[in-house]
Scaffold this motif. Structure first.
Motif, PDB file in Angstrom:
ATOM      1  N   GLY A 193       0.779  -1.232   0.000  1.00  0.00           N
ATOM      2  CA  GLY A 193       0.000   0.000   0.000  1.00  0.00           C
ATOM      3  C   GLY A 193       0.809   1.278   0.000  1.00  0.00           C
ATOM      4  N   LEU A 194       2.116   1.180  -0.183  1.00  0.00           N
ATOM      5  CA  LEU A 194       2.971   2.363  -0.233  1.00  0.00           C
ATOM      6  C   LEU A 194       3.172   2.802  -1.679  1.00  0.00           C
ATOM      7  N   ASP A 195       3.690   3.991  -1.860  1.00  0.00           N
ATOM      8  CA  ASP A 195       3.986   4.512  -3.197  1.00  0.00           C
ATOM      9  C   ASP A 195       5.479   4.775  -3.329  1.00  0.00           C
ATOM     10  N   PRO A 196       6.264   3.727  -3.552  1.00  0.00           N
ATOM     11  CA  PRO A 196       7.709   3.916  -3.676  1.00  0.00           C
ATOM     12  C   PRO A 196       8.083   4.571  -5.003  1.00  0.00           C
ATOM     13  N   VAL A 197       9.254   5.158  -5.026  1.00  0.00           N
ATOM     14  CA  VAL A 197       9.840   5.704  -6.247  1.00  0.00           C
ATOM     15  C   VAL A 197      11.182   5.011  -6.429  1.00  0.00           C
ATOM     16  N   ILE A 198      11.420   4.450  -7.608  1.00  0.00           N
ATOM     17  CA  ILE A 198      12.695   3.813  -7.915  1.00  0.00           C
ATOM     18  C   ILE A 198      13.563   4.828  -8.651  1.00  0.00           C
ATOM     19  N   ILE A 199      14.778   5.018  -8.157  1.00  0.00           N
ATOM     20  CA  ILE A 199      15.732   5.930  -8.792  1.00  0.00           C
ATOM     21  C   ILE A 199      16.807   5.075  -9.439  1.00  0.00           C
ATOM     22  N   GLU A 200      16.907   5.138 -10.761  1.00  0.00           N
ATOM     23  CA  GLU A 200      17.821   4.281 -11.527  1.00  0.00           C
ATOM     24  C   GLU A 200      18.757   5.143 -12.363  1.00  0.00           C
ATOM     25  N   LYS A 201      20.054   4.824 -12.334  1.00  0.00           N
ATOM     26  CA  LYS A 201      21.027   5.639 -13.058  1.00  0.00           C
ATOM     27  C   LYS A 201      21.067   5.345 -14.557  1.00  0.00           C
ATOM     28  N   SER A 202      20.576   4.208 -14.982  1.00  0.00           N
ATOM     29  CA  SER A 202      20.618   3.863 -16.412  1.00  0.00           C
ATOM     30  C   SER A 202      19.264   4.147 -17.065  1.00  0.00           C
ATOM     31  N   ASP A 203      19.081   3.585 -18.247  1.00  0.00           N
ATOM     32  CA  ASP A 203      17.835   3.808 -18.982  1.00  0.00           C
ATOM     33  C   ASP A 203      16.880   2.624 -18.914  1.00  0.00           C
ATOM     34  N   CYS A 204      17.192   1.618 -18.075  1.00  0.00           N
ATOM     35  CA  CYS A 204      16.276   0.481 -17.959  1.00  0.00           C
ATOM     36  C   CYS A 204      16.385  -0.153 -16.579  1.00  0.00           C
ATOM     37  N   LEU A 205      15.383  -0.916 -16.235  1.00  0.00           N
ATOM     38  CA  LEU A 205      15.335  -1.598 -14.943  1.00  0.00           C
ATOM     39  C   LEU A 205      15.863  -3.020 -15.062  1.00  0.00           C
ATOM     40  N   GLY A 206      16.088  -3.647 -13.930  1.00  0.00           N
ATOM     41  CA  GLY A 206      16.452  -5.056 -13.906  1.00  0.00           C
ATOM     42  C   GLY A 206      17.935  -5.333 -13.914  1.00  0.00           C
ATOM     43  N   GLY A 207      18.772  -4.293 -13.973  1.00  0.00           N
ATOM     44  CA  GLY A 207      20.210  -4.495 -13.982  1.00  0.00           C
ATOM     45  C   GLY A 207      20.723  -5.122 -15.262  1.00  0.00           C
ATOM     46  N   LEU A 208      19.985  -4.954 -16.353  1.00  0.00           N
ATOM     47  CA  LEU A 208      20.362  -5.612 -17.613  1.00  0.00           C
ATOM     48  C   LEU A 208      20.642  -4.586 -18.708  1.00  0.00           C
ATOM     49  N   GLN A 209      21.453  -3.604 -18.388  1.00  0.00           N
ATOM     50  CA  GLN A 209      21.769  -2.558 -19.350  1.00  0.00           C
ATOM     51  C   GLN A 209      22.656  -3.095 -20.469  1.00  0.00           C
ATOM     52  N   ASN A 210      22.589  -2.442 -21.597  1.00  0.00           N
ATOM     53  CA  ASN A 210      23.410  -2.858 -22.734  1.00  0.00           C
ATOM     54  C   ASN A 210      24.895  -2.747 -22.462  1.00  0.00           C
ATOM     55  N   PHE A 211      25.300  -1.886 -21.542  1.00  0.00           N
ATOM     56  CA  PHE A 211      26.714  -1.704 -21.278  1.00  0.00           C
ATOM     57  C   PHE A 211      27.253  -2.696 -20.255  1.00  0.00           C
ATOM     58  N   SER A 212      26.485  -3.718 -19.910  1.00  0.00           N
ATOM     59  CA  SER A 212      26.934  -4.719 -18.945  1.00  0.00           C
ATOM     60  C   SER A 212      28.186  -5.421 -19.470  1.00  0.00           C
ATOM     61  N   PRO A 213      29.196  -5.604 -18.622  1.00  0.00           N
ATOM     62  CA  PRO A 213      30.401  -6.312 -19.078  1.00  0.00           C
ATOM     63  C   PRO A 213      30.128  -7.771 -19.409  1.00  0.00           C
ATOM     64  N   TYR A 214      29.012  -8.313 -18.931  1.00  0.00           N
ATOM     65  CA  TYR A 214      28.686  -9.707 -19.200  1.00  0.00           C
ATOM     66  C   TYR A 214      27.859  -9.867 -20.465  1.00  0.00           C
ATOM     67  N   GLN A 215      27.469  -8.774 -21.060  1.00  0.00           N
ATOM     68  CA  GLN A 215      26.683  -8.781 -22.296  1.00  0.00           C
ATOM     69  C   GLN A 215      25.419  -9.609 -22.193  1.00  0.00           C
ATOM     70  N   ASN A 216      24.963  -9.838 -20.977  1.00  0.00           N
ATOM     71  CA  ASN A 216      23.686 -10.511 -20.724  1.00  0.00           C
ATOM     72  C   ASN A 216      23.593 -11.904 -21.349  1.00  0.00           C
ATOM     73  N   GLN A 217      24.729 -12.572 -21.514  1.00  0.00           N
ATOM     74  CA  GLN A 217      24.724 -13.894 -22.154  1.00  0.00           C
ATOM     75  C   GLN A 217      24.000 -14.931 -21.303  1.00  0.00           C
ATOM     76  N   TRP A 218      24.104 -14.842 -19.995  1.00  0.00           N
ATOM     77  CA  TRP A 218      23.458 -15.845 -19.156  1.00  0.00           C
ATOM     78  C   TRP A 218      21.953 -15.778 -19.288  1.00  0.00           C
ATOM     79  N   ILE A 219      21.395 -14.601 -19.323  1.00  0.00           N
ATOM     80  CA  ILE A 219      19.936 -14.486 -19.429  1.00  0.00           C
ATOM     81  C   ILE A 219      19.474 -14.878 -20.831  1.00  0.00           C
ATOM     82  N   ALA A 220      20.277 -14.556 -21.841  1.00  0.00           N
ATOM     83  CA  ALA A 220      19.907 -14.911 -23.211  1.00  0.00           C
ATOM     84  C   ALA A 220      19.856 -16.430 -23.369  1.00  0.00           C
ATOM     85  N   GLY A 221      20.826 -17.136 -22.755  1.00  0.00           N
ATOM     86  CA  GLY A 221      20.846 -18.585 -22.864  1.00  0.00           C
ATOM     87  C   GLY A 221      19.727 -19.255 -22.095  1.00  0.00           C
TER      88      GLY A 221
END
Length: 131
Positions: free
Chosen positions: A62-90
């Motif tokens: 019942g609260l109204d939180p605000v998420i403050i994110e430094k990148s342009d997307c949520l979930g920690g899966l930015q395009n600039f990730s050093p892991y290139q998101n290969q684990w999630i893609a597989g």
């Protein structure tokens, strides 16, 4: 503007070197599930998996939180990730960007406010709380 803050920057809580944050008081993503007093407002610093989980749980409470994110997307899966998101893609047969879009869409459907491209550089107290 918020009266309380949640630190949610990764898999382990980390004390961020943000001037004024310690003085303002904060709880971590591990402590947020134990709160007993209901804050008027709450800002979540970090829109990764833990930050999104906290935001969804707080909204369900019942609260109204605000998420403050430094990148342009949520979930920690930015395009600039050093892991290139290969684990999630597989695992999910999708790109990290598609997965992040799904998370973001769910957060939006729950009407949780998100501030993108925001770097929290300090926390200051005023008459209404903290900014």
């Amino acid at each position: 503007k918020a009266r309380s803050f949640v630190i949610s920057t990764g898999s382990r809580p980390a004390a961020l070197p943000i001037p004024g944050l310690k003085e303002a008081g904060y709880i971590t993503n591990e402590e947020v599930f134990e709160i007993t007093e209901r804050p008027d407002t709450l800002a979540i610093i970090g829109g990764g998996p833990a930050g999104c989980e906290c935001g969804l749980w707080l909204k369900m409470m019942g609260l109204d939180p605000v998420i403050i994110e430094k990148s342009d997307c949520l979930g920690g899966l930015q395009n600039f990730s050093p892991y290139q998101n290969q684990w999630i893609a597989g695992v999910m047969d999708t790109s990290g960007r598609d997965f992040a879009h799904s998370i973001q869409k769910h957060i939006q459907q729950k009407e949780i406010d998100v501030i993108f491209h925001a770097d929290v550089t300090s926390v200051q107290q005023n008459a209404r709380g903290f900014t």
